[in-house]
Design an enzyme around this catalytic site. Structure first.
Site, PDB file in Angstrom:
ATOM      1  N   ARG A  49     -36.337 -27.424  28.192  1.00 39.87           N
ATOM      2  CA  ARG A  49     -36.032 -28.462  29.182  1.00 39.87           C
ATOM      3  C   ARG A  49     -34.558 -28.387  29.556  1.00 39.87           C
ATOM      4  O   ARG A  49     -33.722 -28.148  28.693  1.00 39.87           O
ATOM      5  CB  ARG A  49     -36.329 -29.844  28.598  1.00 39.87           C
ATOM      6  CG  ARG A  49     -37.802 -30.078  28.381  1.00 39.87           C
ATOM      7  CD  ARG A  49     -38.066 -31.490  27.861  1.00 39.87           C
ATOM      8  NE  ARG A  49     -39.480 -31.649  27.538  1.00 39.87           N
ATOM      9  CZ  ARG A  49     -39.936 -32.255  26.452  1.00 39.87           C
ATOM     10  NH1 ARG A  49     -39.112 -32.763  25.571  1.00 39.87           N
ATOM     11  NH2 ARG A  49     -41.236 -32.355  26.236  1.00 39.87           N
ATOM     12  N   ASP A  97     -41.192 -37.093  29.900  1.00 39.73           N
ATOM     13  CA  ASP A  97     -40.791 -36.772  28.525  1.00 39.73           C
ATOM     14  C   ASP A  97     -39.794 -37.766  27.950  1.00 39.73           C
ATOM     15  O   ASP A  97     -38.937 -37.397  27.155  1.00 39.73           O
ATOM     16  CB  ASP A  97     -40.225 -35.337  28.437  1.00 39.73           C
ATOM     17  CG  ASP A  97     -41.189 -34.347  29.035  1.00 39.73           C
ATOM     18  OD1 ASP A  97     -42.360 -34.368  28.636  1.00 39.73           O
ATOM     19  OD2 ASP A  97     -40.786 -33.599  29.942  1.00 39.73           O
ATOM     20  N   GLU A  98     -39.913 -39.009  28.335  1.00 38.93           N
ATOM     21  CA  GLU A  98     -38.994 -40.035  27.824  1.00 38.93           C
ATOM     22  C   GLU A  98     -39.431 -40.569  26.472  1.00 38.93           C
ATOM     23  O   GLU A  98     -38.704 -41.344  25.837  1.00 38.93           O
ATOM     24  CB  GLU A  98     -38.903 -41.217  28.814  1.00 38.93           C
ATOM     25  CG  GLU A  98     -38.348 -40.870  30.192  1.00 38.93           C
ATOM     26  CD  GLU A  98     -39.444 -40.442  31.160  1.00 38.93           C
ATOM     27  OE1 GLU A  98     -40.601 -40.294  30.719  1.00 38.93           O
ATOM     28  OE2 GLU A  98     -39.148 -40.258  32.346  1.00 38.93           O
ATOM     29  N   GLY A  99     -40.641 -40.216  26.035  1.00 42.66           N
ATOM     30  CA  GLY A  99     -41.148 -40.742  24.766  1.00 42.66           C
ATOM     31  C   GLY A  99     -42.078 -41.931  24.971  1.00 42.66           C
ATOM     32  O   GLY A  99     -42.199 -42.796  24.113  1.00 42.66           O
ATOM     33  N   LYS A 100     -42.772 -41.938  26.113  1.00 41.20           N
ATOM     34  CA  LYS A 100     -43.666 -43.059  26.435  1.00 41.20           C
ATOM     35  C   LYS A 100     -44.783 -43.211  25.422  1.00 41.20           C
ATOM     36  O   LYS A 100     -45.145 -44.318  25.046  1.00 41.20           O
ATOM     37  CB  LYS A 100     -44.313 -42.858  27.816  1.00 41.20           C
ATOM     38  CG  LYS A 100     -43.343 -42.802  28.964  1.00 41.20           C
ATOM     39  CD  LYS A 100     -44.039 -42.476  30.265  1.00 41.20           C
ATOM     40  CE  LYS A 100     -44.462 -41.035  30.397  1.00 41.20           C
ATOM     41  NZ  LYS A 100     -43.380 -40.058  30.492  1.00 41.20           N
ATOM     42  N   GLY A 101     -45.334 -42.070  24.981  1.00 38.78           N
ATOM     43  CA  GLY A 101     -46.497 -42.086  24.071  1.00 38.78           C
ATOM     44  C   GLY A 101     -46.191 -42.897  22.829  1.00 38.78           C
ATOM     45  O   GLY A 101     -46.997 -43.709  22.376  1.00 38.78           O
ATOM     46  N   LYS A 102     -45.005 -42.680  22.304  1.00 38.83           N
ATOM     47  CA  LYS A 102     -44.614 -43.377  21.085  1.00 38.83           C
ATOM     48  C   LYS A 102     -44.490 -44.890  21.315  1.00 38.83           C
ATOM     49  O   LYS A 102     -44.841 -45.696  20.458  1.00 38.83           O
ATOM     50  CB  LYS A 102     -43.265 -42.812  20.640  1.00 38.83           C
ATOM     51  CG  LYS A 102     -43.000 -43.067  19.212  1.00 38.83           C
ATOM     52  CD  LYS A 102     -41.677 -42.535  18.812  1.00 38.83           C
ATOM     53  CE  LYS A 102     -41.075 -43.580  17.940  1.00 38.83           C
ATOM     54  NZ  LYS A 102     -39.730 -43.256  17.551  1.00 38.83           N
ATOM     55  N   GLN A 112     -45.690 -38.506  33.292  1.00 41.80           N
ATOM     56  CA  GLN A 112     -44.530 -38.015  34.062  1.00 41.80           C
ATOM     57  C   GLN A 112     -43.490 -39.149  34.197  1.00 41.80           C
ATOM     58  O   GLN A 112     -43.437 -40.016  33.337  1.00 41.80           O
ATOM     59  CB  GLN A 112     -44.936 -37.455  35.432  1.00 41.80           C
ATOM     60  CG  GLN A 112     -45.710 -36.155  35.349  1.00 41.80           C
ATOM     61  CD  GLN A 112     -47.200 -36.342  35.130  1.00 41.80           C
ATOM     62  OE1 GLN A 112     -47.827 -37.203  35.702  1.00 41.80           O
ATOM     63  NE2 GLN A 112     -47.791 -35.514  34.291  1.00 41.80           N
ATOM     64  N   THR A 162     -44.423 -34.010  41.052  1.00 45.43           N
ATOM     65  CA  THR A 162     -45.827 -33.789  40.727  1.00 45.43           C
ATOM     66  C   THR A 162     -46.681 -34.348  41.871  1.00 45.43           C
ATOM     67  O   THR A 162     -46.147 -34.797  42.883  1.00 45.43           O
ATOM     68  CB  THR A 162     -46.172 -34.383  39.344  1.00 45.43           C
ATOM     69  OG1 THR A 162     -47.480 -33.945  38.975  1.00 45.43           O
ATOM     70  CG2 THR A 162     -46.115 -35.909  39.341  1.00 45.43           C
ATOM     71  N   ALA A 175     -49.261 -33.533  31.660  1.00 46.36           N
ATOM     72  CA  ALA A 175     -48.563 -34.427  30.742  1.00 46.36           C
ATOM     73  C   ALA A 175     -48.731 -33.944  29.305  1.00 46.36           C
ATOM     74  O   ALA A 175     -49.713 -33.280  28.980  1.00 46.36           O
ATOM     75  CB  ALA A 175     -49.130 -35.838  30.860  1.00 46.36           C
ATOM     76  N   GLY A 176     -47.785 -34.279  28.479  1.00 45.08           N
ATOM     77  CA  GLY A 176     -47.903 -33.964  27.056  1.00 45.08           C
ATOM     78  C   GLY A 176     -47.219 -35.053  26.272  1.00 45.08           C
ATOM     79  O   GLY A 176     -46.015 -35.228  26.379  1.00 45.08           O
ATOM     80  N   HIS A 177     -47.986 -35.833  25.545  1.00 45.77           N
ATOM     81  CA  HIS A 177     -47.404 -36.883  24.712  1.00 45.77           C
ATOM     82  C   HIS A 177     -47.428 -36.402  23.273  1.00 45.77           C
ATOM     83  O   HIS A 177     -48.487 -36.183  22.703  1.00 45.77           O
ATOM     84  CB  HIS A 177     -48.196 -38.183  24.850  1.00 45.77           C
ATOM     85  CG  HIS A 177     -48.024 -38.842  26.178  1.00 45.77           C
ATOM     86  ND1 HIS A 177     -48.893 -39.758  26.697  1.00 45.77           N
ATOM     87  CD2 HIS A 177     -47.053 -38.701  27.102  1.00 45.77           C
ATOM     88  CE1 HIS A 177     -48.464 -40.159  27.877  1.00 45.77           C
ATOM     89  NE2 HIS A 177     -47.358 -39.520  28.145  1.00 45.77           N
ATOM     90  N   GLY A 184     -44.018 -25.193  26.812  1.00 48.51           N
ATOM     91  CA  GLY A 184     -43.086 -24.588  25.864  1.00 48.51           C
ATOM     92  C   GLY A 184     -41.766 -24.178  26.512  1.00 48.51           C
ATOM     93  O   GLY A 184     -40.895 -23.625  25.854  1.00 48.51           O
TER      94      GLY A 184
END
Ligand code: IMP
Ligand code: MG
Length: 424
Positions: free
Chosen positions: A311, A13-18, A230, A245, A41-43, A308
């Site tokens: 964190r 959740d570091e913001g990799k997708g962006k 992750q 994981t 994972a969730g981007h 949901g």
């Protein structure tokens, strides 16, 4: 241009997708590969679209399909190292189509060697969850692969009868271990079987041998991005085991799951948040359970995009980042969510640990590693007041400690809220 890897340097959740999206837009990569993990994972991406001359924001959460899909110039690939939940994949594809994105072999390909998550994997994960997993069957699916009883995309595509028979037989076997009623079991089984049949009927052309296509892009130097999922500390081997994981989230894991030789990669970018978060159980030395941590949680909207769950939040940890940087060989760094720290009067950064072992002996941790077997870890902090005014000092402190440059800083969730560090 050859290959760039983007890796989460903390607990995900570091913001990799962006950042993947930013690289695609600004550095001209033409292929994005997801190599490991699954729909744990969730981007989250915030897209803007024009509707009746008004710019509207649209939130998109991608769980299996690579972030490259939002860019029409990119070919996205789900590599063999990913475990795929057919129900979630189908939902995600239909969601993307509703948003106007095309799903065809020039936009998305799935490795025929990728394993599927089966209904009993999901149920086993939920019924035996001891570490706060996302409950998506990721661990049991990887275990099945290692146990040599996994079923792959290509099995369903090329030998459907054998594959469905195997799926049925395994379901029978595992149903005896599960605390689920037989009606519920058969309805979940049907749901998964139908999803697999729909994938094979409607999207069979995107399930293929991706290897020659990846090799062609490599030869033609068309720029490939490896999109990590992750983070380093969730790595099965070198993370905070057993609170990890089930895949390898390190740089080497991305090469493994994409079938790309490491020496083809010319840049490894480590992405970290200006603070630290973790979902699920397990050690978290810089966790802050006071109002400060609560502030980070609220201002940073720190809820798991998949489950949901709230964190857990805490301070930036440079001991952890140094370890991540060493084992992945980061060439540069990207710091995200610095804007969240701006609204708080101080920023604490851990630069050393006091470590207590099982015999009560306390010593300062100055090894180039992570204290995996510590009984208790107490971080030592340096505090910076007024982070906005002192931003250059903060950046210098991080860069000096890690001996790596921060190239980009992300200051908000939107696609364009990224700044070059040198212009910051
Ligand atoms: P699993 O991956 O669902 O088996 O969960 C194992 C651990 O990894 C749990 O602590 C999860 O919360 C965590 N985890 C898995 N995927 C992610 C992710 O994408 N971001 C953050 N934590 C994750
Ligand atoms: Mg996430």
């Amino acid at each position: 241009m050859s290959v760039t890897a983007i890796i989460g340097a903390q607990w995900g959740d570091e913001g990799k997708g962006k950042i993947v999206d930013y690289y695609c837009q600004h550095l001209g990569h033409q292929m994005v590969i997801r190599s490991q993990g699954g729909n744990n994972a969730g981007h989250t991406l915030i897209l803007e679209k024009l509707e009746n001359q008004i710019i509207k924001e649209e939130k998109l959460v991608l769980r299996i399909v690579p972030t490259g899909i939002i860019n029409p110039k990119i070919l996205s690939i789900i590599g063999h190292g990913v475990v795929i939940d057919p129900v979630t994949l189908l939902e995600e594809i239909s969601n993307l189509q509703k948003m106007g994105m095309e799903i065809n072999p020039s936009r998305l390909l799935i490795s025929e060697c990728a394993h599927l998550i089966m209904p009993w994997h999901r149920l086993l994960d939920r019924q035996t969850n001891q570490i706060g997993t996302t409950g998506n069957g990721i661990g049991p699916a990887y275990a099945a692969k290692a146990y040599r009883e996994g079923i792959r995309m290509g099995d369903f595509k090329y030998r459907p009868q054998i594959a469905f028979e195997k799926m049925h037989a395994l379901n029978q076997r595992y149903s005896q271990l599960l605390k689920t009623s037989s009606e519920e079991l058969s309805s979940i089984f049907e749901k998964y079987r139908n999803a697999i049949m729909a994938l094979m009927n409607d999207y069979s052309e995107i399930i293929t041998d991706v290897h020659p296509i990846i090799q062609r892009y490599l030869r033609e130097e068309r720029g490939i991005l490896l999109e990590g999922a992750q983070g380093v500390m969730l790595d099965l081997d070198l993370g905070t085991y057993p609170f990890v994981t089930s895949s390898n989230t390190l740089f080497s894991g991305l090469c493994w799951g994409a079938g790309i030789a490491p020496q083809k990669v010319d840049k490894i970018t480590g992405v970290f948040k200006a603070y630290t978060t973790r979902v699920g159980d397990g050690p978290f030395p810089t966790e802050d359970n006071s109002d400060y941590g609560e502030k980070l949680q609220t201002l940073g909207h720190e809820y798991g995009s998949v489950t949901g769950r709230k964190r857990r939040c805490g301070h930036l940890d440079l001991v952890l980042l140094k370890y991540a940087s060493d084992i992945c060989g980061f060439n540069d760094l990207v710091m995200t969510k610095f804007d969240i720290i701006y609204d708080i009067d101080e920023m604490k950064i851990a630069h050393a640990y006091m470590v207590e072992d099982d015999f009560g002996k306390v010593s300062e941790w100055n090894s180039h590693s992570y204290p995996h077997f510590a009984k208790k870890i107490t971080p030592i902090y340096k505090t910076f007041t007024h982070p906005r005014e002192n931003r250059h000092q903060i950046i210098n402190f991080i860069e000096n400690y890690l001996q790596r440059k921060i190239s980009l800083i992300s200051l908000g969730p939107k696609r364009d809220e990224v700044k070059l560090a040198e212009a910051f």
